[in-house]
Motif scaffolding. Structure first.
Motif, mmCIF file in Angstrom:
data_model
loop_
_atom_site.group_PDB
_atom_site.id
_atom_site.type_symbol
_atom_site.label_atom_id
_atom_site.label_comp_id
_atom_site.label_asym_id
_atom_site.label_seq_id
_atom_site.Cartn_x
_atom_site.Cartn_y
_atom_site.Cartn_z
ATOM 1 N N TRP A 1 146.095 0.027 106.565
ATOM 2 C CA TRP A 1 144.750 -0.105 106.021
ATOM 3 C C TRP A 1 144.157 1.258 105.867
ATOM 4 O O TRP A 1 144.212 2.073 106.739
ATOM 5 N N TRP A 2 143.574 1.352 104.817
ATOM 6 C CA TRP A 2 143.424 2.714 104.396
ATOM 7 C C TRP A 2 142.077 2.967 103.815
ATOM 8 O O TRP A 2 141.099 2.858 104.416
ATOM 9 N N ALA B 1 140.749 7.617 103.192
ATOM 10 C CA ALA B 1 141.443 8.284 104.254
ATOM 11 C C ALA B 1 142.948 8.050 104.139
ATOM 12 O O ALA B 1 143.745 8.984 104.120
ATOM 13 N N ARG C 1 145.301 -5.530 102.385
ATOM 14 C CA ARG C 1 145.105 -6.981 102.516
ATOM 15 C C ARG C 1 144.493 -7.615 101.264
ATOM 16 O O ARG C 1 144.453 -8.819 101.137
ATOM 17 N N TRP D 1 140.957 -1.686 98.060
ATOM 18 C CA TRP D 1 139.549 -1.766 98.446
ATOM 19 C C TRP D 1 139.256 -0.977 99.702
ATOM 20 O O TRP D 1 139.913 -1.101 100.708
ATOM 21 N N LEU E 1 135.405 1.188 101.358
ATOM 22 C CA LEU E 1 133.969 1.302 101.075
ATOM 23 C C LEU E 1 133.697 2.017 99.756
ATOM 24 O O LEU E 1 132.748 1.696 99.060
ATOM 25 N N ILE F 1 129.710 2.341 97.763
ATOM 26 C CA ILE F 1 129.437 3.775 97.749
ATOM 27 C C ILE F 1 129.836 4.345 96.389
ATOM 28 O O ILE F 1 130.896 4.014 95.867
ATOM 29 N N TRP G 1 128.727 7.830 95.735
ATOM 30 C CA TRP G 1 128.269 9.209 95.889
ATOM 31 C C TRP G 1 129.206 9.953 96.826
ATOM 32 O O TRP G 1 129.354 9.586 97.994
ATOM 33 N N GLU H 1 129.919 12.823 99.038
ATOM 34 C CA GLU H 1 129.108 13.846 99.724
ATOM 35 C C GLU H 1 129.683 15.246 99.466
ATOM 36 O O GLU H 1 130.857 15.390 99.131
ATOM 37 N N GLY I 1 139.765 8.953 109.384
ATOM 38 C CA GLY I 1 138.693 8.267 108.670
ATOM 39 C C GLY I 1 137.505 8.058 109.581
ATOM 40 O O GLY I 1 137.230 8.869 110.475
ATOM 41 N N ARG I 2 136.835 6.915 109.434
ATOM 42 C CA ARG I 2 135.592 6.751 110.173
ATOM 43 C C ARG I 2 135.746 6.372 111.637
ATOM 44 O O ARG I 2 134.768 6.215 112.333
ATOM 45 N N ARG J 1 131.872 10.767 109.252
ATOM 46 C CA ARG J 1 132.191 9.465 108.659
ATOM 47 C C ARG J 1 132.046 9.430 107.131
ATOM 48 O O ARG J 1 132.232 8.390 106.526
ATOM 49 N N ILE K 1 132.840 10.498 102.994
ATOM 50 C CA ILE K 1 134.102 10.475 102.241
ATOM 51 C C ILE K 1 134.935 11.763 102.362
ATOM 52 O O ILE K 1 136.099 11.693 102.752
HETATM 53 C C1 LIG Z 1 125.899 1.736 103.722
HETATM 54 C C2 LIG Z 1 126.817 2.939 103.652
HETATM 55 C C3 LIG Z 1 126.505 3.996 102.809
HETATM 56 C C4 LIG Z 1 127.342 5.110 102.723
HETATM 57 N N1 LIG Z 1 127.046 6.107 101.825
HETATM 58 C C5 LIG Z 1 127.919 7.138 101.641
HETATM 59 C C6 LIG Z 1 127.686 8.096 100.610
HETATM 60 O O1 LIG Z 1 126.724 7.992 99.839
HETATM 61 N N2 LIG Z 1 128.578 9.119 100.472
HETATM 62 C C7 LIG Z 1 129.682 9.258 101.294
HETATM 63 O O2 LIG Z 1 130.454 10.223 101.123
HETATM 64 N N3 LIG Z 1 129.919 8.357 102.268
HETATM 65 C C8 LIG Z 1 129.071 7.297 102.444
HETATM 66 N N4 LIG Z 1 129.331 6.327 103.394
HETATM 67 C C9 LIG Z 1 130.495 6.507 104.274
HETATM 68 C C10 LIG Z 1 131.827 6.366 103.540
HETATM 69 O O3 LIG Z 1 131.791 5.577 102.419
HETATM 70 C C11 LIG Z 1 132.881 5.756 104.423
HETATM 71 O O4 LIG Z 1 132.734 6.136 105.738
HETATM 72 C C12 LIG Z 1 134.263 6.136 103.945
HETATM 73 O O5 LIG Z 1 134.438 5.705 102.619
HETATM 74 C C13 LIG Z 1 135.232 5.479 104.890
HETATM 75 O O6 LIG Z 1 136.530 5.611 104.427
HETATM 76 P P1 LIG Z 1 137.737 5.131 105.321
HETATM 77 O O7 LIG Z 1 138.941 5.293 104.497
HETATM 78 O O8 LIG Z 1 137.702 5.819 106.642
HETATM 79 O O9 LIG Z 1 137.442 3.575 105.679
HETATM 80 P P2 LIG Z 1 137.117 2.267 104.824
HETATM 81 O O10 LIG Z 1 136.626 2.561 103.467
HETATM 82 O O11 LIG Z 1 136.278 1.426 105.721
HETATM 83 O O12 LIG Z 1 138.529 1.591 104.651
HETATM 84 C C14 LIG Z 1 139.136 0.876 105.707
HETATM 85 C C15 LIG Z 1 139.993 -0.201 105.098
HETATM 86 O O13 LIG Z 1 140.644 -0.900 106.143
HETATM 87 C C16 LIG Z 1 140.618 -2.293 105.866
HETATM 88 N N5 LIG Z 1 140.685 -2.996 107.145
HETATM 89 C C17 LIG Z 1 139.892 -2.829 108.225
HETATM 90 N N6 LIG Z 1 140.291 -3.644 109.218
HETATM 91 C C18 LIG Z 1 141.366 -4.295 108.760
HETATM 92 C C19 LIG Z 1 142.247 -5.253 109.331
HETATM 93 N N7 LIG Z 1 142.120 -5.657 110.594
HETATM 94 N N8 LIG Z 1 143.237 -5.744 108.552
HETATM 95 C C20 LIG Z 1 143.411 -5.291 107.294
HETATM 96 N N9 LIG Z 1 142.630 -4.373 106.709
HETATM 97 C C21 LIG Z 1 141.616 -3.881 107.436
HETATM 98 C C22 LIG Z 1 139.304 -2.517 105.163
HETATM 99 O O14 LIG Z 1 139.363 -3.693 104.373
HETATM 100 C C23 LIG Z 1 139.211 -1.244 104.313
HETATM 101 O O15 LIG Z 1 139.811 -1.414 103.053
HETATM 102 C C24 LIG Z 1 128.516 5.188 103.517
HETATM 103 C C25 LIG Z 1 128.839 4.111 104.356
HETATM 104 C C26 LIG Z 1 128.005 2.998 104.422
HETATM 105 C C27 LIG Z 1 128.392 1.849 105.309
#
Ligand SMILES: Cc1cc2nc3c(=O)[nH]c(=O)nc-3n(C[C@H](O)[C@H](O)[C@H](O)COP(=O)(O)OP(=O)(O)OC[C@H]3O[C@@H](n4cnc5c(N)ncnc54)[C@H](O)[C@@H]3O)c2cc1C
Length: 369
Positions: free
Chosen positions: A11-12, A15, A35, A40, A42, A48, A50, A52, A311-312, A325, A327
């Motif tokens: 899951w990605w 990141a 999945r 997909w 965030l 999102i 924008w 950063e 990632g986050r 946390r 992008i």
């Molecule tokens: C309301 C909000 C506003 C934001 N605004 C901004 C912004 O303007 N600019 C910016 O740069 N960042 C912003 N962020 C933060 C940023 O978007 C995210 O922190 C970043 O995109 C996270 O990327 P990631 O790859 O770590 O995790 P995620 O994008 O969360 O990806 C994790 C993936 O893992 C999958 N997953 C999780 N658990 C499971 C499981 N058990 N089984 C299968 N799949 C699973 C999820 O479906 C998802 O696809 C915002 C966040 C929020 C919540």
């Protein structure tokens, strides 16, 4: 079907893709388990839009490498709001940041992964993680053909829940979340979509009256958050506060979810502090003259040898967590976990000097003056 890989990216999103591409570029076999039927996360599910900034508050670019590559990919087809000379006007200053179209970004990422020969298991869900002697040996995943077992050498967890880590009882801490339900509207201005927010801003202003906080990253939190958010969005549509609802987000919008405890927890007291094992410097996106260095210890816990977090969910708390946390920083953490994974595969251990050399050669770690 091939079921043995060097690296599994569990899951990605932004990141995970960074790790997968890096791995392929070093000729390692990589699989991404997704999945959904689209890539997909965030940043591609219309929440999102924008990216950063990649610069500090004084206009100096400080983040390069894959974060920059993906930022440019995000605007390859549409929304060219990144002006090379003037960058982007945000919060009172010009920044190296941009708006992007999440749909086009999602499709561009699939194309990129395909070009890089990264294997994607769509509509597949992890069901079991198997351990032996403080190492993960394989995962079972449910696919359309039933359950299959995948073996790999290194495992990277990018879920927002820290799913794999929680299964091995690594301590974690959850964050405080207000209710924010962001939707997208196309019709008011045709040139670009309009993103509309129901509920709270990042700082909690406009958190709906009478609605509880979401602090446990539990199934109840997810259920309530989505139910309340969707009900409120419809109410605003009925009252004409929202004029149109073209696109709904398909992920729960909790900002601060599970933070896994690594060898170090980055927190407010570390503002502007130097670490010998720091992997790079990042700027606080809304207070651009503040910076954090992130120690490599924030990306793993010694208890499990071949599992990294990125990632986050990395080991940071408080304001430091707000910084890690977003992008570009999520992309950076993944790129570094990949370098660590590759060192582990090739050399059987991670030597800090080698990690730093690799980071410098890829423009991840820069010397900041
Ligand atoms: C309301 C909000 C506003 C934001 N605004 C901004 C912004 O303007 N600019 C910016 O740069 N960042 C912003 N962020 C933060 C940023 O978007 C995210 O922190 C970043 O995109 C996270 O990327 P990631 O790859 O770590 O995790 P995620 O994008 O969360 O990806 C994790 C993936 O893992 C999958 N997953 C999780 N658990 C499971 C499981 N058990 N089984 C299968 N799949 C699973 C999820 O479906 C998802 O696809 C915002 C966040 C929020 C919540």
């Amino acid at each position: 079907m091939k079921t043995e890989f060097d690296v599994v990216v569990l899951w990605w999103w932004v990141a995970g893709i960074s790790a997968a591409i890096s791995a392929r570029r070093e000729w390692k076999s990589v699989v991404i388990i997704e999945r959904n039927s689209l890539l997909w996360g965030l940043a591609t599910c219309w929440l999102i839009h924008w990216f950063e900034p990649l610069c500090d508050g004084r206009w100096k670019q400080i983040i390069y490498s894959q974060a920059e590559e993906l930022l440019r990919l995000s605007i390859k087809y549409w929304y060219k709001t990144l002006d090379e000379k003037r960058l982007h006007w945000s919060r009172g200053r010009w920044r190296y940041a941009t708006m992007f179209n999440p749909n086009l970004f999602a499709l561009s990422l699939v194309k990129l992964l395909d070009n890089e020969w990264v294997k994607i298991f769509f509509e597949s869900q992890i069901s079991e993680i198997n351990f032996k002697n403080s190492k993960i040996t394989s995962v079972d995943i449910y696919t359309i053909e039933g359950k299959i077992n995948i073996k790999w050498k290194v495992f990277i967890d990018a879920t927002w829940s820290g799913y794999a880590w929680k299964m091995v009882w690594i301590p974690y801490k959850n964050g405080k979340n207000y209710l924010t339900y962001t939707t997208t509207s196309y019709k008011r201005w045709l040139q670009k979509p309009i993103f509309e927010r129901t509920g709270a801003s990042l700082y909690g202003t406009d958190h709906p009256k009478g609605v509880r906080m979401f602090n446990n990253a539990s199934q109840d939190d997810v259920n309530d958050y989505l139910l309340i958010g969707q009900t409120l969005a419809l109410k605003e549509y009925e009252k004409w506060v929202k004029k149109d609802l073209s696109i709904l987000p398909c992920m729960v919008q909790l900002r601060k979810i599970s933070m896994l405890k690594g060898g170090y927890i980055l927190s407010n007291k570390d503002l502007c502090k130097r670490f010998d094992d720091s992997i790079w410097v990042v700027w606080v996106f809304d207070t651009p003259w503040y910076r954090y260095e992130i120690p490599v210890r924030c990306l793993f816990n010694k208890k499990i040898k071949n599992l990294f977090f990125a990632g986050r969910i990395i080991s940071s708390y408080g304001d430091a967590r707000e910084t890690t946390r977003v992008i570009p920083v999520c992309i950076l953490t993944w790129e570094v976990t990949w370098i660590m994974a590759s060192l582990l595969i090739d050399k059987k251990e991670i030597i800090l000097q080698q990690l730093h050399e690799k980071e410098i050669s890829r423009w991840i770690k820069i010397h900041y003056k």
